[in-house]
Design a protein around this motif. Structure first.
Motif, PDB file in Angstrom:
ATOM      1  N   ARG A 261       0.850  -1.187   0.000  1.00  0.00           N
ATOM      2  CA  ARG A 261       0.000   0.000   0.000  1.00  0.00           C
ATOM      3  C   ARG A 261       0.889   1.242   0.000  1.00  0.00           C
ATOM      4  N   VAL A 262       0.343   2.352  -0.418  1.00  0.00           N
ATOM      5  CA  VAL A 262       1.063   3.624  -0.410  1.00  0.00           C
ATOM      6  C   VAL A 262       0.265   4.595   0.443  1.00  0.00           C
ATOM      7  N   ASN A 263       0.870   5.050   1.536  1.00  0.00           N
ATOM      8  CA  ASN A 263       0.140   5.888   2.496  1.00  0.00           C
ATOM      9  C   ASN A 263      -1.198   5.267   2.865  1.00  0.00           C
ATOM     10  N   SER A 268      -2.168   1.928  -7.067  1.00  0.00           N
ATOM     11  CA  SER A 268      -2.803   1.774  -8.377  1.00  0.00           C
ATOM     12  C   SER A 268      -2.487   2.981  -9.245  1.00  0.00           C
ATOM     13  N   LYS A 269      -2.456   2.756 -10.549  1.00  0.00           N
ATOM     14  CA  LYS A 269      -2.175   3.847 -11.476  1.00  0.00           C
ATOM     15  C   LYS A 269      -3.277   4.901 -11.434  1.00  0.00           C
ATOM     16  N   SER A 270      -4.519   4.471 -11.213  1.00  0.00           N
ATOM     17  CA  SER A 270      -5.638   5.421 -11.214  1.00  0.00           C
ATOM     18  C   SER A 270      -5.543   6.405 -10.050  1.00  0.00           C
ATOM     19  N   LEU A 271      -4.922   6.010  -8.945  1.00  0.00           N
ATOM     20  CA  LEU A 271      -4.773   6.894  -7.790  1.00  0.00           C
ATOM     21  C   LEU A 271      -3.505   7.735  -7.864  1.00  0.00           C
ATOM     22  N   GLY A 272      -2.694   7.494  -8.866  1.00  0.00           N
ATOM     23  CA  GLY A 272      -1.464   8.258  -9.024  1.00  0.00           C
ATOM     24  C   GLY A 272      -0.403   7.918  -8.002  1.00  0.00           C
ATOM     25  N   ASN A 273      -0.497   6.746  -7.383  1.00  0.00           N
ATOM     26  CA  ASN A 273       0.485   6.350  -6.363  1.00  0.00           C
ATOM     27  C   ASN A 273       1.155   5.032  -6.743  1.00  0.00           C
TER      28      ASN A 273
END
Length: 477
Positions: A261-263, A268-273
């Motif tokens: 997970r990121v933060n 995911s690419k759609s979340l920009g992370n």
């Protein structure tokens, strides 16, 4: 005794190889149409750790990790790029190997590629049809008949009734039952194909791993690993195919690692992370820190990527190298109790957080020995620390080089999205050495204000000074 959590039985079990001391392990590799991302890196690093530890225990491991080099995504990306599938996959196989080598992964014993194993897949599909587990549909595709395998769902816990209720048949599919899955896809215009008894076509994704693992490891082997996202449908379908074709149990122990997970959000690419290994290493130059960061969480737990967590990993790794600094490790001695606790942690389902806690305790003991002037004891303990760290692929660098290495280049901007700016290297090693020499001269001349000014300048640049009897040592903050 090593115990591991078996996803098939949903409990920890004592690890007993099928044919000790030999151990056979298969891990699902990646689909090569893009760069290795953090999710891939975690999975591959986890099983590199597992492989290293099994060998450290004295097992004769055969490690197989496949490459998927034919797939819908590969075909689509090659068409978008206007290049051949072979050119695309060869390029990303090369990039994958570069990235994994940078992270310190050992090469597997075998690295089969799907496009070079099609004959074995065709033979397995023929066997499944002959045994009543598969059928040729009207459109020329071959499907696995899930209802023919009574144990379907044993790994994921899913029931056929629920799968039927939630299934959706895609346009062009000709399956008899919604949960059935494709084994062979009939050729479509412009797509690569191979000859088969059912006409030209290409294998489905799931059949690849069943066929390649059995070909290299036999019909019943010890460990199959992969990310938690592969548990269903990929690994569930592998079991159905392999057991249906051979009548054997297929795999004794199933291991799955947790998500990245990121933060605390799904990557995911759609979340920009979404981050590749190359993205992370561009921001944070120390590959060993990335390796430590990934292994510091238990492999079955979620892994949360933030700049703050990565810098915390650097601080922890620096602590080990600070303990090793200035020592000449001799034969390992004096650290038996630390080694014993380290192995007890690792034998408890590869509990790397507890193992690292023992390494930290050992580093503290080394520092105490250094402070007490017990150089011989410190050297023996340092050798133990390097030996245990080496089992995890860590702590093999020169301490001075590690502590003085640039963290991340000044040209890479910090990401405000992570909340913690990247530490940058405003001064080169040569500039730091020059300022330290100027400070030493100022101290010799008793110009204390100038000495303090230079120290403050170095601190602002992220350089920590450590004055000692033999002079001033330094490291990046």
């Amino acid at each position: 005794m090593l115990s591991i959590y078996n996803s098939l039985t949903r409990k920890k079990e004592t690890f007993v190889p099928i044919q000790p001391p030999k151990v056979r392990m298969y891990v699902c590799g990646i689909t090569v149409y893009d760069y290795v991302h953090l999710g891939h890196a975690r999975m591959l690093l986890v099983f590199d750790m597992v492989a290293r530890y099994l060998r450290a225990l004295g097992y004769e491991l055969t490690y197989v990790r496949n490459i998927t080099d034919i797939d819908d995504k590969i075909i689509k990306r090659a068409a978008e790029n206007g290049e051949s599938i072979e050119a695309l996959t060869e390029r990303f196989i090369r990039f994958m190997r570069e990235d994994l080598a940078t992270l310190g992964l050992l090469a597997p014993d075998h690295e089969p590629r799907a496009t070079r194993s099609v004959a074995g897949m065709i033979r397995m599909i023929e066997t499944l049809i002959a045994r009543g587990h598969a059928y040729v549909a009207k459109n020329g595709d071959v499907y696995y008949d899930v209802s023919s395998f009574s144990d379907y769902g044993q790994l994921s816990g899913k029931r056929l009734e629920d799968l039927r209720a939630g299934a959706r048949v895609e346009i062009g599919e000709a399956k008899n039952d919604p949960p059935d899955f494709v084994l062979w896809k009939s050729a479509k215009p412009g797509e690569p194909s191979w000859p088969s008894p059912w006409g030209p076509g290409r294998p489905g994704w799931h059949i690849e791993c069943s066929a390649m693992s059995i070909e290299l490891l036999g019909p019943y082997f010890d460990i199959h690993g992969g990310g938690m996202d592969l548990q269903f449908p990929h690994h569930e379908n592998e079991i159905a195919q392999a057991c249906g074709a051979t009548g054997e149990r297929f795999v004794k122990y199933w291991l799955h690692n947790g998500f990245v997970r990121v933060n605390e959000q799904k990557m995911s690419k759609s979340l920009g992370n979404f981050f590749t290994v190359r993205d992370v290493l561009a921001r944070f130059k120390k590959a060993e820190v990335v390796r430590y960061f990934i292994l510091a969480s238990h492999y079955r737990s979620p892994l949360d990527y933030t700049d703050q967590n990565l810098h915390a990993a650097k601080s922890a790794l620096d602590g080990y190298y600070l303990a090793l600094r200035g020592l000449a490790p001799s034969a390992p001695q004096g650290g038996e109790e630390f080694a014993s606790r380290f192995h007890r942690a690792m034998e408890d389902d590869f509990n790397t957080p507890k193992a690292f806690a023992e390494l930290s305790a050992l580093a503290s003991e080394i520092n105490r020995a250094k402070a007490a002037g017990q150089t011989a004891r410190a050297n023996g303990l340092a050798a133990v620390l390097r030996q245990l760290g080496g089992i995890l692929g860590l702590l093999q660098a020169d301490p001075e080089e590690h502590l003085k290495q640039v963290i991340s280049p000044a040209s890479i901007p910090s990401s405000e999205a992570f909340g913690t700016p990247s530490v940058t290297a405003g001064l080169s090693s040569q500039e730091i050495e020059r300022l330290i020499a100027q400070r030493a001269e100022a101290r010799r001349q008793k110009q204390w204000a100038e000495s303090d000014r230079i120290r403050a300048e170095l601190e602002r640049a992220g350089v920590v000074l450590e004055d000692g009897p033999s002079g001033t040592a330094w490291r990046r903050a």
